[in-house]
Design a protein around this motif. Structure first.
Motif, PDB file in Angstrom:
ATOM      1  N   LEU A  36       0.085  -6.407   8.058  1.00  0.00           N
ATOM      2  CA  LEU A  36      -0.097  -5.312   7.105  1.00  0.00           C
ATOM      3  C   LEU A  36      -0.447  -5.849   5.723  1.00  0.00           C
ATOM      4  N   ILE A  40       2.750  -3.341   0.550  1.00  0.00           N
ATOM      5  CA  ILE A  40       3.229  -2.065   1.081  1.00  0.00           C
ATOM      6  C   ILE A  40       4.675  -1.821   0.695  1.00  0.00           C
ATOM      7  N   THR A  44       3.974   4.165   1.859  1.00  0.00           N
ATOM      8  CA  THR A  44       2.575   3.732   1.761  1.00  0.00           C
ATOM      9  C   THR A  44       1.777   4.302   2.922  1.00  0.00           C
ATOM     10  N   LEU A  46      -1.469   4.152   5.383  1.00  0.00           N
ATOM     11  CA  LEU A  46      -2.334   3.117   5.923  1.00  0.00           C
ATOM     12  C   LEU A  46      -3.371   3.705   6.866  1.00  0.00           C
ATOM     13  N   TYR A  48      -5.706   2.406  10.193  1.00  0.00           N
ATOM     14  CA  TYR A  48      -5.915   1.357  11.187  1.00  0.00           C
ATOM     15  C   TYR A  48      -7.273   1.565  11.815  1.00  0.00           C
ATOM     16  N   TYR A  53      -5.281  -3.088   9.331  1.00  0.00           N
ATOM     17  CA  TYR A  53      -4.597  -2.066   8.533  1.00  0.00           C
ATOM     18  C   TYR A  53      -5.046  -2.207   7.086  1.00  0.00           C
ATOM     19  N   THR A  54      -5.410  -1.074   6.470  1.00  0.00           N
ATOM     20  CA  THR A  54      -5.765  -1.073   5.054  1.00  0.00           C
ATOM     21  C   THR A  54      -5.025   0.061   4.374  1.00  0.00           C
ATOM     22  N   ARG A  55      -4.743  -0.129   3.076  1.00  0.00           N
ATOM     23  CA  ARG A  55      -4.082   0.918   2.277  1.00  0.00           C
ATOM     24  C   ARG A  55      -5.053   2.024   1.961  1.00  0.00           C
TER      25      ARG A  55
END
Length: 56
Positions: A36, A40, A44, A46, A48, A53-55
Motif C-alpha cells: 500500500l 495511508i 484513506t 484507495l 486497486y 493500490y493508489t490513493r
C-alpha cells in the motif's frame, strides 16, 4: 482489467484491513502495508487497478 475501490478500516502493525466501497460488502481484506502507499491512515480511500493500490 477491473478497478476496485477500498477504504482503510484499520491498521494493525504491518497489515491494513480494507473494505470495498464500490459494492455492498461487510467483508474486510487483510493487505500487507508494503503493498500500500506509505502515507495511508484509517479512512484513506484507495483504488486497486493493474495490481497496484493508489490513493484517491
Amino acid at each position: 482489467m477491473e478497478t476496485w475501490y477500498y477504504v482503510v478500516e484499520s491498521i494493525d502493525g504491518d497489515y491494513a484491513n480494507l473494505r470495498r466501497t464500490d459494492i455492498e460488502s461487510d467483508d474486510l481484506k487483510l493487505v500487507a502495508r508494503a503493498l500500500l502507499p506509505e502515507d495511508i491512515s484509517e479512512g484513506t480511500q484507495l483504488k486497486y487497478e493493474l495490481m497496484q493500490y493508489t490513493r484517491l
